[in-house]
Design a protein around this motif. Structure first.
Motif, short mmCIF file in Angstrom:
data_model
loop_
_atom_site.label_atom_id
_atom_site.label_comp_id
_atom_site.label_asym_id
_atom_site.label_seq_id
_atom_site.Cartn_x
_atom_site.Cartn_y
_atom_site.Cartn_z
N SER A 597 30.11 15.02 -2.84
CA SER A 597 29.30 14.71 -3.99
C SER A 597 28.09 13.18 -4.75
O SER A 597 27.35 12.75 -4.91
N PHE A 598 29.53 12.69 -4.67
CA PHE A 598 29.56 10.93 -5.64
C PHE A 598 28.20 10.25 -4.51
O PHE A 598 27.84 9.70 -4.86
N ILE A 599 28.98 10.01 -3.16
CA ILE A 599 28.06 9.34 -2.19
C ILE A 599 27.17 9.97 -2.30
O ILE A 599 26.21 9.05 -2.27
N LEU A 602 25.04 8.26 -5.10
CA LEU A 602 24.76 7.59 -4.44
C LEU A 602 23.98 6.62 -3.67
O LEU A 602 22.87 5.96 -4.64
N GLN A 603 23.64 7.74 -3.23
CA GLN A 603 22.61 6.86 -1.95
C GLN A 603 21.42 7.68 -2.66
O GLN A 603 20.29 7.19 -2.10
N GLU A 604 21.49 8.11 -3.49
CA GLU A 604 19.75 9.05 -3.99
C GLU A 604 19.39 7.99 -4.38
O GLU A 604 18.13 7.45 -5.24
N LEU A 605 20.51 6.97 -5.54
CA LEU A 605 20.15 6.07 -6.30
C LEU A 605 19.98 4.95 -5.76
O LEU A 605 18.89 4.25 -6.43
N LYS A 606 20.29 4.52 -4.54
CA LYS A 606 20.09 3.25 -3.80
C LYS A 606 18.40 3.84 -3.32
O LYS A 606 18.07 2.54 -3.23
N ASN A 607 18.54 4.74 -2.88
CA ASN A 607 16.79 4.98 -2.36
C ASN A 607 15.97 5.04 -3.14
O ASN A 607 15.00 4.42 -3.07
N GLY A 611 20.26 -1.83 -7.93
CA GLY A 611 21.96 -2.07 -7.38
C GLY A 611 22.82 -1.35 -8.04
O GLY A 611 22.40 -0.54 -8.91
N LEU A 612 23.80 -0.86 -6.98
CA LEU A 612 24.95 -0.05 -7.63
C LEU A 612 26.19 -0.97 -7.53
O LEU A 612 26.19 -1.97 -7.12
N LYS A 628 33.86 2.66 2.72
CA LYS A 628 33.19 2.14 3.50
C LYS A 628 31.42 2.31 3.10
O LYS A 628 30.44 2.31 3.69
N ASP A 629 31.72 4.28 3.06
CA ASP A 629 30.88 4.77 3.33
C ASP A 629 29.76 4.84 1.57
O ASP A 629 28.59 5.27 1.66
N PHE A 630 29.68 4.06 0.96
CA PHE A 630 29.13 3.60 -0.78
C PHE A 630 28.40 2.92 -0.62
O PHE A 630 28.83 1.56 -0.01
N PRO A 631 27.26 2.92 -0.73
CA PRO A 631 26.08 2.08 -0.17
C PRO A 631 26.20 1.37 -1.69
O PRO A 631 24.88 1.47 -2.63
N VAL A 632 27.16 0.94 -1.88
CA VAL A 632 27.49 -0.70 -3.06
C VAL A 632 27.07 -1.45 -2.73
O VAL A 632 28.00 -2.13 -2.09
#
Length: 716
Positions: A597-599, A602-607, A611-612, A628-632
């Motif tokens: 759910s965290f990832i 993060l992806q929705e925020l990135k969209n 910045g994260l 490695k899967d985090f859009p950070v």
């Protein structure tokens, strides 16, 4: 030897033999005769005719059969005649079949010795052929194997007796490998474990530790005892039956080793002791629990209290002893009768039990007196929150005999190890504090220590004022600049909340943020910070003609809000801020809760285009597999690795590893808490991208931060 002329006699009748050669032959014949006579058995040669006519019999015949060899050679008696009648046909057939196939034969059968006793013999032999290739005779050797055969029979009889005991025993009997697989067991074991057959049990249980024992650690305990003592006695454990039912068993077992001392398997018995254990537990329960409420009684109190003291010592935690007394019980009991009083006590017991954790204990001392034991505590706030729940729960209306009653309680609390270190004194102090509570007007709780009471009052006051701080507009934002290490230019800032009550000193975030998290106020406060930071970022960008990223912290509780993404979107739209100028910092500890759910969040925020950053990196529990899967965009190194860099050179390797990790994942790395030139130079040397800390600037009011930006722009 008896039966035929010697080889030398036959040769002498036909030809002349050199005397020297003749002596050698005679010597060889004597040696052969001595060898045959010394064999422990009978050597023979017989014709392959209907009567198996003996032409040669060794001297061992006498010991084997009781008859002289001459008796067989002269046909006074034949071997078949002394063979047990029922063995004759099988023996003849076995020998005949072997000869027909040109093979050696070996048979075992019984004969009647001359003394009338039955003997077992083993006969081995082979055919002799004439010049035409036809079987002319048979030569062989016979031995007495009576002793071996009797031993085998005895062994079979013993095995049958053991098998009968094994199959019909009421106790379960088993053999298992050390790693937990059944080798052998009897039907009783299958029945004890609820299986219809041995096959059913074998197919269902392949790992005793995981599939049989309710507590898998019991198997390791069993093995440890085996390793130390070579056996276990009366080993009691709970196990699962086939249908999931739990029963108690008692095991007695020992190791079985080979001649070299190598462990082969465990062997033992199992007895179902569920009925006995249930009876023991019933007796124990009755002795240690209150008959009316079912709560632990005074007998169990001292034991539980001593256990909890041990836990507190082991984990450096605190233990609270809360003495609870119902305020209006005597009035109700006297006016409504003991039946109503008993009903009230049962209701209150259930309410008290619902207010504490499973690890805590509620005890009924007698009458309307109860004791709560609260374990694993670290802060005074933990205790006060529990007591508030107790007061609220007890004070709720309760209906007895169609009448509603409202009962309050007075609570006194002592703390281990702060107030006392023994059970008697802790209870005494809690009782004293309870009377203090009654004297203070009832329906409240009091700590034995004045200092704790003061701390509690301060905390409650702070919580109350915190609830009004937003309404009174007492919060403001300070900004701590971020510096690009290579260029030395300001590349962003972190928005940090400050609480400035009117006419008072500023209150440290370390004092009110934990309270905000615990009470849930952090959600409203965090939303204010988000909107205010976006609004002020737009203002800063307009005043100084540049777009500067502003970072906003998102607490773990905020991050778990289902509408977080929509709140960020709303803050951006309302302020008109370019999403690229907003950076959200999420603490690494947020990863503990539902990484999937965290990832997604993060992806929705990135969209949204913001910045994260992962804040406090290196101190949490994030998984490298997920990172490695985090859009950070950034990793923020926690200041604990930077602030003591000079004194703790072991942090050097950690800092290098985090920088390398971040760059390998295409993330910028920023270090916080930089306070010295050495730290700044070191971070620059290992390739760290950005820094923030008191070496460059402390958090600044917006106006001061704006001036710093202006000065920076002029320099650059």
């Amino acid at each position: 030897m008896i039966g035929q002329p010697g080889l030398l006699q036959i040769a002498a009748s036909r030809m002349y033999i050199n005397p020297s050669l003749q002596a050698k032959l005679e010597n060889s014949e004597r040696m052969l005769k001595a060898l045959l006579n010394n064999l422990d058995g009978m050597v023979y040669c017989c014709l392959y005719d209907a009567d198996w006519t003996m032409v040669f019999v060794g001297d061992g015949c006498k010991q084997l059969t009781g008859y002289d060899a001459q008796a067989f050679v002269s046909s006074e008696i034949c071997l078949e005649a002394i063979t047990i009648p029922e063995d004759r046909e099988p023996v003849n057939k076995a020998i005949g079949d072997a000869i027909s196939n040109g093979k050696r034969f070996a048979v075992e059968y019984r004969i009647i010795h001359a003394d009338g006793r039955t003997r077992w013999v083993s006969e081995r032999g082979c055919p002799l052929y004439d010049d035409n290739g036809e079987v002319e005779a048979i030569e062989g050797f016979m031995q007495d194997v009576t002793q071996r055969k009797l031993s085998e029979v005895a062994a079979r009889d013993a095995e049958e007796r053991y098998r009968s005991i094994f199959e019909n025993a009421l106790e379960g009997i088993y053999q298992t490998t050390p790693d937990g697989h059944y080798l052998n067991f009897n039907p009783a074991l299958a029945r004890i474990y609820g299986y219809e057959s041995a096959v059913d049990l074998v197919c269902s249980i392949s790992d005793i530790q995981q599939q049989l024992y309710v507590d898998p650690d019991k198997r390791q305990e069993f093995i440890t005892l085996m390793n130390v003592h070579g056996q276990v006695s009366n080993f009691e454990a709970q196990v699962y039956r086939k249908g999931g039912e739990i029963i108690w068993i008692s095991e007695n077992a020992h190791e079985v080793k080979d001649r070299d001392g190598k462990l082969l398997f465990y062997e033992g018995t199992v007895e179902d002791i569920t009925e006995r254990k249930n009876y023991e537990q019933q007796i124990e329960y009755q002795a240690t629990h209150d008959a009316l409420t079912g709560l632990p009684n005074r007998t169990l109190l001292a034991d539980r209290l001593q256990q909890y003291i041990g836990i507190a010592d082991r984990y450096t935690s605190k233990l609270a002893v809360a003495f609870v007394d119902l305020d209006q019980f005597k009035l109700i009991n006297d006016s409504m009768g003991h039946h109503a009083g008993d009903e009230l006590l049962k209701i209150m017991a259930a309410r008290l039990a619902s207010c504490v954790r499973e690890s805590d204990t509620v005890v009924r001392l007698g009458g309307d007196e109860f004791v709560l034991l609260l374990t694993g505590l670290h802060k005074i706030e933990d205790i006060s929150e529990s007591m508030q729940r107790v007061l609220s729960s007890v004070a709720g209306p309760c209906t007895i005999e169609d009448r509603d009653f409202v009962v309050s309680c007075s609570i006194g609390i002592s703390i281990y190890p702060d107030d006392a270190r023994d059970t008697t004194t802790l209870l005494k102090y809690a009782d004293s504090a309870m009377y203090k509570s009654k004297q203070s007007g009832r329906n409240n709780f009091q700590f034995y220590t004045d200092e704790l009471n003061q701390r509690l009052m301060e905390r409650l006051d702070l919580e109350y004022r915190l609830r009004l701080a937003l309404e009174n507009e007492e919060f403001l934002l300070h900004y701590q600049p971020k510096l690009a290490l290579v260029s030395g230019a300001i590349c962003g800032a972190e928005a940090l909340i400050r609480w400035q009550p009117a006419g008072e000193s500023m209150i440290s975030p370390a004092s009110f943020i934990p309270i905000a998290e615990e009470t849930g106020l952090i959600e409203d406060i965090g939303l204010w910070v988000l909107h205010e930071a976006c609004r002020q970022a737009v203002k800063l960008n307009r005043l100084y003609g540049r777009e500067l990223p502003i970072a906003v912290n998102v607490s773990p509780r905020q991050f778990r809000q289902s509408d977080l993404v929509s709140m960020v979107r709303s803050a951006l739209l309302n302020s008109g801020l370019n999403p690229a100028c907003l950076e959200l910092e999420i603490t690494e500890s947020s990863l503990v809760h539902d990484t999937g759910s965290f990832i997604k969040t993060l992806q929705e925020l990135k969209n949204l285009g913001v910045g994260l950053a992962i804040d406090d990196f290196g101190t949490g529990y994030s998984s490298m597999a997920y990172l490695k899967d985090f859009p950070v965009d950034r990793l923020k190194i926690d200041q604990v690795f930077v602030s003591n860099l000079e004194a703790e050179p072991s942090n050097i390797a950690i800092l290098k590893a985090i920088v390398a990790l971040g760059h390998s994942l295409n993330m910028k790395v920023i270090a916080e808490g930089v306070e010295t030139a050495y730290q700044k130079a070191f971070l620059l040397g290992i390739g760290c991208d950005e820094m923030q800390g008191y070496h460059f600037s402390k958090p600044l009011h917006m106006d001061t931060f704006g001036k710093l930006l202006s000065d920076s722009c002029l320099k650059n």
